[in-house]
Design an enzyme around this catalytic site. Sequence first.
Site, mmCIF file in Angstrom:
data_model
loop_
_atom_site.group_PDB
_atom_site.id
_atom_site.type_symbol
_atom_site.label_atom_id
_atom_site.label_comp_id
_atom_site.label_asym_id
_atom_site.label_seq_id
_atom_site.Cartn_x
_atom_site.Cartn_y
_atom_site.Cartn_z
ATOM 1 N N GLY A 56 46.345 39.444 37.499
ATOM 2 C CA GLY A 56 47.475 38.506 38.051
ATOM 3 C C GLY A 56 47.926 38.397 39.432
ATOM 4 N N GLY A 59 44.304 35.990 44.050
ATOM 5 C CA GLY A 59 43.113 34.879 43.702
ATOM 6 C C GLY A 59 43.762 34.091 42.621
ATOM 7 N N ARG A 108 39.510 49.069 32.315
ATOM 8 C CA ARG A 108 38.257 49.889 31.792
ATOM 9 C C ARG A 108 38.617 51.040 30.896
ATOM 10 N N PHE A 138 29.787 42.084 43.007
ATOM 11 C CA PHE A 138 29.115 42.210 44.543
ATOM 12 C C PHE A 138 27.617 41.700 44.359
ATOM 13 N N TYR A 188 27.219 31.005 36.084
ATOM 14 C CA TYR A 188 25.850 31.682 36.002
ATOM 15 C C TYR A 188 26.162 32.344 34.616
ATOM 16 N N LYS A 203 29.333 38.587 32.060
ATOM 17 C CA LYS A 203 30.417 37.374 31.776
ATOM 18 C C LYS A 203 29.542 36.617 30.560
ATOM 19 N N PRO A 231 32.449 27.811 42.782
ATOM 20 C CA PRO A 231 33.149 28.620 43.890
ATOM 21 C C PRO A 231 34.346 28.093 44.319
HETATM 22 C C1 LIG Z 1 31.150 32.814 47.218
HETATM 23 C C2 LIG Z 1 30.977 32.955 45.871
HETATM 24 C C3 LIG Z 1 31.492 31.847 45.001
HETATM 25 C C4 LIG Z 1 30.955 32.136 43.596
HETATM 26 C C5 LIG Z 1 31.646 32.979 42.777
HETATM 27 C C6 LIG Z 1 31.267 33.055 41.468
HETATM 28 C C7 LIG Z 1 31.496 34.054 40.723
HETATM 29 C C8 LIG Z 1 32.476 35.067 41.070
HETATM 30 C C9 LIG Z 1 32.837 36.154 40.096
HETATM 31 C C10 LIG Z 1 33.620 37.078 40.503
HETATM 32 O O1 LIG Z 1 33.813 37.928 39.587
HETATM 33 S S1 LIG Z 1 34.578 37.278 41.952
HETATM 34 C C11 LIG Z 1 35.703 38.652 41.512
HETATM 35 C C12 LIG Z 1 35.295 39.452 42.686
HETATM 36 N N1 LIG Z 1 36.405 40.500 42.669
HETATM 37 C C13 LIG Z 1 36.199 41.833 42.606
HETATM 38 O O2 LIG Z 1 35.177 42.242 42.611
HETATM 39 C C14 LIG Z 1 37.453 42.703 42.688
HETATM 40 C C15 LIG Z 1 37.319 44.201 42.247
HETATM 41 N N2 LIG Z 1 36.047 44.390 42.777
HETATM 42 C C16 LIG Z 1 36.256 45.847 43.081
HETATM 43 O O3 LIG Z 1 37.182 46.675 42.981
HETATM 44 C C17 LIG Z 1 34.689 46.798 43.470
HETATM 45 O O4 LIG Z 1 34.180 45.533 44.364
HETATM 46 C C18 LIG Z 1 34.064 47.286 42.383
HETATM 47 C C19 LIG Z 1 32.923 47.971 43.101
HETATM 48 C C20 LIG Z 1 33.554 46.177 41.550
HETATM 49 C C21 LIG Z 1 34.809 48.361 41.721
HETATM 50 O O5 LIG Z 1 35.277 49.147 42.452
HETATM 51 P P1 LIG Z 1 35.536 50.691 42.220
HETATM 52 O O6 LIG Z 1 35.680 51.189 40.777
HETATM 53 O O7 LIG Z 1 36.349 51.439 43.205
HETATM 54 O O8 LIG Z 1 34.057 51.135 42.464
HETATM 55 P P2 LIG Z 1 33.364 51.890 43.534
HETATM 56 O O9 LIG Z 1 33.527 51.384 44.957
HETATM 57 O O10 LIG Z 1 33.745 53.284 43.466
HETATM 58 O O11 LIG Z 1 31.765 51.879 43.324
HETATM 59 C C22 LIG Z 1 31.314 52.130 42.004
HETATM 60 C C23 LIG Z 1 29.848 51.942 42.149
HETATM 61 O O12 LIG Z 1 29.373 50.674 42.554
HETATM 62 C C24 LIG Z 1 28.559 50.791 43.925
HETATM 63 N N3 LIG Z 1 28.650 49.607 44.616
HETATM 64 C C25 LIG Z 1 29.863 48.969 45.011
HETATM 65 N N4 LIG Z 1 29.735 47.971 45.727
HETATM 66 C C26 LIG Z 1 28.401 47.761 45.948
HETATM 67 C C27 LIG Z 1 27.730 47.076 46.732
HETATM 68 N N5 LIG Z 1 28.140 46.036 47.625
HETATM 69 N N6 LIG Z 1 26.140 47.255 46.697
HETATM 70 C C28 LIG Z 1 25.718 48.124 46.006
HETATM 71 N N7 LIG Z 1 26.460 48.804 45.112
HETATM 72 C C29 LIG Z 1 27.776 48.897 45.112
HETATM 73 C C30 LIG Z 1 29.092 52.046 44.405
HETATM 74 O O13 LIG Z 1 28.025 52.565 45.329
HETATM 75 C C31 LIG Z 1 29.329 53.070 43.149
HETATM 76 O O14 LIG Z 1 27.958 53.434 42.565
HETATM 77 P P3 LIG Z 1 27.382 54.882 43.049
HETATM 78 O O15 LIG Z 1 26.150 55.035 42.409
HETATM 79 O O16 LIG Z 1 27.193 55.007 44.581
HETATM 80 O O17 LIG Z 1 28.517 55.965 42.706
HETATM 81 N N1 LIG Z 2 36.663 32.849 43.253
HETATM 82 C C1 LIG Z 2 35.648 32.150 42.456
HETATM 83 O O1 LIG Z 2 34.789 31.432 43.220
HETATM 84 C C2 LIG Z 2 35.170 32.423 41.232
HETATM 85 C C3 LIG Z 2 35.687 33.203 40.469
HETATM 86 N N2 LIG Z 2 35.311 33.510 39.221
HETATM 87 C C4 LIG Z 2 36.301 34.533 38.286
HETATM 88 O O2 LIG Z 2 37.908 34.406 38.547
HETATM 89 C C5 LIG Z 2 38.374 35.443 38.195
HETATM 90 C C6 LIG Z 2 39.083 35.886 39.347
HETATM 91 O O3 LIG Z 2 38.612 36.146 40.555
HETATM 92 P P1 LIG Z 2 39.145 35.873 41.939
HETATM 93 O O4 LIG Z 2 40.678 35.478 41.931
HETATM 94 O O5 LIG Z 2 38.154 35.054 42.954
HETATM 95 O O6 LIG Z 2 38.948 37.478 42.647
HETATM 96 P P2 LIG Z 2 39.981 38.650 42.865
HETATM 97 O O7 LIG Z 2 39.346 39.798 43.285
HETATM 98 O O8 LIG Z 2 41.151 37.994 43.539
HETATM 99 O O9 LIG Z 2 40.614 39.130 41.233
HETATM 100 C C7 LIG Z 2 40.086 39.991 40.577
HETATM 101 C C8 LIG Z 2 41.193 40.716 39.894
HETATM 102 O O10 LIG Z 2 40.745 41.703 38.948
HETATM 103 C C9 LIG Z 2 41.438 42.514 38.947
HETATM 104 N N3 LIG Z 2 40.869 43.979 38.365
HETATM 105 C C10 LIG Z 2 39.532 44.453 39.085
HETATM 106 N N4 LIG Z 2 39.286 45.619 38.497
HETATM 107 C C11 LIG Z 2 40.404 45.771 37.400
HETATM 108 C C12 LIG Z 2 40.417 46.828 36.804
HETATM 109 N N5 LIG Z 2 39.565 47.588 36.421
HETATM 110 N N6 LIG Z 2 41.423 46.879 35.837
HETATM 111 C C13 LIG Z 2 42.603 45.753 35.926
HETATM 112 N N7 LIG Z 2 42.474 44.682 36.827
HETATM 113 C C14 LIG Z 2 41.170 44.762 37.567
HETATM 114 C C15 LIG Z 2 42.040 43.028 40.540
HETATM 115 O O11 LIG Z 2 43.223 43.736 40.950
HETATM 116 P P3 LIG Z 2 43.007 45.006 40.998
HETATM 117 O O12 LIG Z 2 42.236 45.379 42.299
HETATM 118 O O13 LIG Z 2 44.521 45.301 41.602
HETATM 119 O O14 LIG Z 2 42.832 45.848 39.907
HETATM 120 C C16 LIG Z 2 42.186 41.345 41.016
HETATM 121 O O15 LIG Z 2 43.458 40.916 40.905
HETATM 122 C C17 LIG Z 2 37.375 36.585 37.875
HETATM 123 O O16 LIG Z 2 37.064 36.491 36.428
HETATM 124 C C18 LIG Z 2 36.005 36.011 38.559
HETATM 125 O O17 LIG Z 2 34.789 36.564 37.838
HETATM 126 C C19 LIG Z 2 34.525 32.944 38.542
HETATM 127 C C20 LIG Z 2 33.794 32.017 39.226
HETATM 128 C C21 LIG Z 2 33.911 31.806 40.680
#
Ligand SMILES: CCCCC/C=C\C=C\C(=O)SCCNC(=O)CCNC(=O)[C@H](O)C(C)(C)COP(=O)(O)OP(=O)(O)OC[C@H]1O[C@@H](n2cnc3c(N)ncnc32)[C@H](O)[C@@H]1OP(=O)(O)O
Ligand SMILES: NC(=O)C1=CN([C@@H]2O[C@H](COP(=O)(O)OP(=O)(O)OC[C@H]3O[C@@H](n4cnc5c(N)ncnc54)[C@H](OP(=O)(O)O)[C@@H]3O)[C@@H](O)[C@H]2O)C=CC1
Length: 324
Positions: A56, A59, A108, A138, A188, A203, A231
């Site tokens: 919360g 985003g 987690r 990612f 997706y 998902k 998006p």
């Molecule tokens: C423009 C598009 C619009 C449409 C969108 C549609 C859907 C969207 C869905 C979403 O979910 S958007 C939300 C996105 N928000 C986030 O991802 C926020 C939270 N994310 C993170 O904290 C990190 O990105 C991560 C990697 C998910 C978790 O962080 P953390 O636990 O700190 O992991 P590490 O950095 O330690 O990495 C773990 C593991 O993953 C590998 N890795 C990380 N990034 C990449 C990458 N870009 N490519 C390949 N691999 C990656 C990293 O190397 C680690 O693996 P090892 O084997 O090396 O240890």
């Molecule tokens: N924006 C878009 O176009 C789209 C988004 N979505 C979905 O919408 C939702 C929000 O995404 P969006 O706002 O865009 O992206 P953000 O990256 O802003 O939101 C992701 C949130 O998840 C939290 N988070 C990540 N890892 C953990 C963890 N291990 N424990 C607790 N919290 C965690 C992050 O906070 P912190 O780093 O503090 O942990 C962050 O606030 C997601 O479910 C995403 O899949 C789906 C489709 C399209």
Amino acid sequence: MAAVMLSSGRKLLQTRFPRPPVRSGSARPSGFFAPSEGAMLPAGSFRDRLAFITGGGTGLGRAMTMVLSQLGARCVIASRKLDVLQETAGEISSQTGNQVHALQCDVRDPQAVARCVDQMVALSGLPDVIINNAAGNFICPTERLTPNGWRSVTDIVLNGTAFVTLELGKRLIQAQKGASFLAITTIYAESGSGFVVPSAAAKAGVEALYKSLAAEWGRYGHRFNIIQPGPIRTKGAFSRLDPTGTFEKSMIDRIPTGRLGKPAELANLAAYLSSDFASWMSGAVIRFDGGEYVSMAGEFNELRKVTPDQWKMLEAMIKGTKGS
Ligand SMILES: CCCCC/C=C\C=C\C(=O)SCCNC(=O)CCNC(=O)[C@H](O)C(C)(C)COP(=O)(O)OP(=O)(O)OC[C@H]1O[C@@H](n2cnc3c(N)ncnc32)[C@H](O)[C@@H]1OP(=O)(O)O
Ligand SMILES: NC(=O)C1=CN([C@@H]2O[C@H](COP(=O)(O)OP(=O)(O)OC[C@H]3O[C@@H](n4cnc5c(N)ncnc54)[C@H](OP(=O)(O)O)[C@@H]3O)[C@@H](O)[C@H]2O)C=CC1
């Protein structure tokens, strides 16, 4: 020579079309679909309600917290980064006058989730509204993905949602308290998608979890619904899924409403689904994407590019065909 390409990559026609007329000042579809971003539900719709929103602080989670708080809810937001959560909580509660608590929680870790729920109960009680919004994602060719990369996404999205839902569900059942659960997935989750395979798999799992519990836990007063957003610009999503900004134009071009969604639009839908106005809604999967999914799916949708003059020619060709 002009050809109309189908989404399958096949050519429908290969014929000599006249040059399409140059259109000046033609309206973009987004002109018809301007966003309305104020809170949609009546003031006080969430008075005396407690909402728990994972992710919360940023985003879409932040936008949902804002609208619920504007509508009278007390909110608890939870994620890993306490400083980010505290800043958001302070900003929202100073605007709305309603309490927003920030709790550190890594979804987690089931024990961390249990401790977070303990803290919430001590502060405000058990929630009426639960929004599983936290996610990780990612883009990455699947052949480059390590086991830890797979785990980092699926642990947040699928296991995190399951741990939060189980912890709160069990306590709510014990307390005989009803609640609305909402999960934020993605379009997706239904189709699958290359290059975000852990996210697509996780998902889809979240959707199966929520549809299953909608059937099983209705008897405890629990509703489960799902929003699949298209998006919507947020730093978290766009920095990891379109880091160079290259894909944005093609995304907008294929969205029939001609623009990205806005966080506040998604927040209004989430508020409705979590409110008493939706008390008969459970097990629903709402796609909220400006039409992007059907636009990508339809075999003939590329025919949008055919001009009126080209249609005249096509019609004449079709009508001129005799027999099979
Ligand atoms: C423009 C598009 C619009 C449409 C969108 C549609 C859907 C969207 C869905 C979403 O979910 S958007 C939300 C996105 N928000 C986030 O991802 C926020 C939270 N994310 C993170 O904290 C990190 O990105 C991560 C990697 C998910 C978790 O962080 P953390 O636990 O700190 O992991 P590490 O950095 O330690 O990495 C773990 C593991 O993953 C590998 N890795 C990380 N990034 C990449 C990458 N870009 N490519 C390949 N691999 C990656 C990293 O190397 C680690 O693996 P090892 O084997 O090396 O240890
Ligand atoms: N924006 C878009 O176009 C789209 C988004 N979505 C979905 O919408 C939702 C929000 O995404 P969006 O706002 O865009 O992206 P953000 O990256 O802003 O939101 C992701 C949130 O998840 C939290 N988070 C990540 N890892 C953990 C963890 N291990 N424990 C607790 N919290 C965690 C992050 O906070 P912190 O780093 O503090 O942990 C962050 O606030 C997601 O479910 C995403 O899949 C789906 C489709 C399209």
